[in-house]
Scaffold this motif. Structure first.
Motif, short mmCIF file in Angstrom:
data_model
loop_
_atom_site.label_atom_id
_atom_site.label_comp_id
_atom_site.label_asym_id
_atom_site.label_seq_id
_atom_site.Cartn_x
_atom_site.Cartn_y
_atom_site.Cartn_z
N MET A 1 45.58 52.01 31.95
CA MET A 1 44.81 50.78 31.83
C MET A 1 43.53 50.91 32.65
SD MET A 1 46.20 46.97 32.67
CE MET A 1 47.32 46.91 31.28
N TYR A 3 40.34 49.49 34.74
CA TYR A 3 39.99 48.36 35.58
C TYR A 3 38.57 48.53 36.10
CZ TYR A 3 45.12 47.88 36.06
OH TYR A 3 46.45 47.74 35.84
N ASP A 86 47.61 53.13 36.47
CA ASP A 86 48.81 52.67 35.79
C ASP A 86 49.14 51.21 36.11
OD1 ASP A 86 49.20 55.08 34.52
OD2 ASP A 86 50.27 55.93 36.24
N THR A 87 48.85 50.81 37.34
CA THR A 87 49.21 49.44 37.74
C THR A 87 48.08 48.81 38.53
OG1 THR A 87 50.17 50.03 39.88
CG2 THR A 87 51.65 50.11 37.98
N LEU A 88 48.16 47.47 38.65
CA LEU A 88 47.19 46.73 39.45
C LEU A 88 47.25 47.19 40.90
CD1 LEU A 88 45.11 44.38 39.68
CD2 LEU A 88 47.02 42.87 40.16
N LEU A 92 44.18 48.44 43.17
CA LEU A 92 43.86 47.65 44.36
C LEU A 92 43.75 48.56 45.59
CD1 LEU A 92 45.99 44.39 43.94
CD2 LEU A 92 43.52 44.64 43.67
N PRO A 110 40.63 43.86 34.68
CA PRO A 110 41.05 44.82 33.66
C PRO A 110 40.12 44.74 32.45
CG PRO A 110 42.59 42.98 33.77
CD PRO A 110 41.58 42.75 34.84
N ALA B 145 47.91 41.49 31.31
CA ALA B 145 46.54 42.01 31.24
C ALA B 145 46.22 42.94 32.41
CB ALA B 145 45.54 40.86 31.21
N ASN B 146 46.82 42.67 33.57
CA ASN B 146 46.50 43.45 34.76
C ASN B 146 47.47 44.59 35.01
OD1 ASN B 146 44.17 42.48 36.60
ND2 ASN B 146 45.04 40.62 35.73
N GLY B 147 48.48 44.71 34.19
CA GLY B 147 49.46 45.75 34.44
C GLY B 147 50.14 45.59 35.79
N ILE B 148 50.47 44.33 36.13
CA ILE B 148 51.20 44.11 37.39
C ILE B 148 52.59 44.71 37.22
CG2 ILE B 148 52.32 42.32 38.79
CD1 ILE B 148 49.76 40.66 38.46
N SER B 149 52.95 45.54 38.19
CA SER B 149 54.17 46.33 38.07
C SER B 149 55.43 45.53 38.38
CB SER B 149 54.06 47.52 39.02
OG SER B 149 55.33 48.05 39.29
#
Lengths: 125, 392
Positions: A1, A3, A86-88, A92, A110, B145-149
């Motif tokens: 993904m 960002y 892969d993840t927020l 971050l 994103p 949308a944010n791909g929060i894991s």
């Protein structure tokens, strides 16, 4: 993904001494290098200050060009990094390491994924 | 198993949880009993019996009691396997991700983890159903949308993420606890749910002292629930509360979790606040409260969380130790920063101190300010009664 990390800095930040500026410049260099080597960085560039900004808008077919940014702001967009993570939480971590995070703020957004489109072009489904 | 016997899953859950806390305290000291599971079941059953005996008045409770007394204790408790526990924990962390707004976090946690319906959550927060649905939809959209894991955060992120979980649960608890408007029964459910979730968290993350601190703080606060209002629903101060109405069982459970937290020798804001609540819980009366201990704890809390609100609470504690005039000077210093100008508690605290030193007109003025800033109806009635008292 993917960002987008938008770097915002306070307008009223104090002027930096040349040595300080040099140090910050090197810090950004090292950061960008590390980000690139991780394979997660897609792109990243600094922007010229808002004193060099020009705004254009079209109303009823008429184009108006004005000096400066669109709105009075306390923070200005000073650059960006685009990551593929892969993840927020992962992005971050990268965002928190941008030197501007210490006196400004990093807005993480994103990219919107539009089905059937990639890089602005239609792709076969 | 116990819940089937009791027909009251909350009580059974609480009892089992308490049994584990007792086990955690005793086993390292006395050794693990040969039949650990049977020990847990028996202890939980005895705990539940204690509670029922104390609470039972009506026939219904007696029937429950009879059913429990006939329980077979050799049933095997079912243990969740590790992957289920991790799934649940990951879900909690995703729902409370700090990238989500606090309201969204609370709603999502109640929906996804606690299993409440959207209607129930809307009802608890006194918002229309479409508003709550929309809030949940947006929160889920942001996660997507944010791909929060949905994974349990790694060691490097655990502290930050855990803070967000604790904040979510504590705000949820206070929403329920401070509730005076709307259907208070539903609001109390919010309280119970947050305690239940904190218990679950303590079970899933037994080595996190702040989680035990949070749970202890909730239990020790919740113990005063039945004493904090009079028969008219008016708020009673700690000084006015009938301490016999405090739930000793909840206090014991709170103290156990605080003790558990203390073993890690790594304090934090929730543990300190729980310790303050514990000092109150242990005091025979308001006058006999160990104010010196409370002041020391507030000093530490101020170090951990330097905020004018904490400073204000510290000043209120100081009043009991050093007198209202000295404390008033401290409150005035806090007030001069003007940061808390629109904070009702600042004005009600000042008013109370002015009242105690006999400055009635000034006290009245501050009570009026506080009333103007208070939305909570019971709080307002309380302040209005106080205002009346200084006018006569």
């Amino acid at each position: 993904m993917q960002y987008m990390c938008l770097i915002y800095q306070p307008v009223d930040a104090p002027e930096m001494a040349p040595a300080e500026y040099q140090k910050l410049f090197e810090e950004y260099g090292a950061y960008t290098q590390a980000a690139r080597e991780s394979g997660k960085l897609v792109a990243g560039e600094p922007l010229q200050p808002i004193s060099d900004a020009t705004t254009v808008r079209v109303r009823n077919g008429k184009r108006t060009v004005t000096d400066g940014p669109f709105a009075e702001t306390k923070e200005w967009l000073s650059g960006f990094y685009l990551f593929d993570c892969d993840t927020l939480d992962e992005v971050l971590d990268w965002a928190a390491k941008i030197p501007a995070a210490r006196d400004g703020s990093i807005e993480v957004r994103p990219l919107m994924v539009i089905p059937g489109m990639r890089d602005g072009h239609p792709v076969a489904q | 198993m116990l819940s089937r016997a009791l027909g009251d899953s909350h009580l059974a859950e609480d009892a089992v949880q308490e049994a584990y806390v007792i086990a955690l305290e005793r086993w390292p000291r006395d050794g693990v009993p040969s039949n650990a599971l049977a020990w847990i079941v028996t202890t939980a059953r005895n705990r539940a019996l204690d509670v029922l005996r104390r609470r039972s008045r009506g026939d219904e409770k007696m029937a429950l009691l009879a059913r429990l007394e006939s329980t077979q204790t050799q049933d095997e408790p079912d243990f969740d396997d590790v992957s289920v526990a991790d799934d649940q924990l990951g879900l909690i962390f995703a729902c409370t991700h700090p990238a989500l707004g606090l309201e969204a976090r609370i709603a999502l946690t109640l929906r996804a983890v606690a299993g409440l319906t959207t209607e129930e959550i809307a009802h608890a927060f006194l918002v229309p159903l479409p508003t709550m649905s929309q809030r949940l939809v947006r929160a889920k959209q942001k996660i997507r949308a944010n791909g929060i894991s949905f994974a349990v955060p790694d060691a490097a992120h655990l502290r930050e993420r855990l803070e967000a979980v604790c904040t979510t649960l504590y705000v949820m608890f206070n929403e329920g606890y401070a509730a005076t408007t709307g259907d208070t029964r539903v609001r109390h459910d919010l309280c119970n749910e947050s305690v239940r979730l904190a218990r679950l968290l303590a079970e899933l993350l037994p080595d996190q002292p702040e989680v035990h601190g949070l749970l202890a703080l909730m239990l020790l606060t919740d113990a005063r629930r039945n004493a904090r209002v009079d028969e008219n629903g008016d708020t009673l101060t700690l000084e006015e509360q009938d301490r016999k109405k405090w739930d000793r069982w909840l206090i014991a459970a709170g103290l156990a979790h605080l003790g558990r937290a203390a073993e890690f020798n790594d304090d934090g804001p929730y543990q300190i606040q729980a310790a303050i609540a514990a000092v109150h819980s242990r005091a025979k009366s308001f006058a006999k409260t160990n104010w010196r201990a409370i002041l020391t704890l507030y000093d530490r809390l101020l170090e951990l969380e330097p905020s004018p609100v904490v400073a204000l609470n510290r000043a209120a504690a100081r009043a009991m130790l050093h007198g209202f005039d000295i404390a008033l000077a401290e409150v005035d210093a806090i007030a001069s920063a003007q940061e808390l100008d629109r904070y009702a508690v600042l004005h009600s605290t000042r008013a109370e101190m002015l009242r105690r030193i006999g400055k009635m007109p000034e006290a009245a003025q501050e009570y009026r300010r506080a009333i103007g800033l208070t939305e909570n109806l019971a709080e307002r009635r309380f302040l209005e009664r106080r205002l009346e008292s200084v006018l006569h």
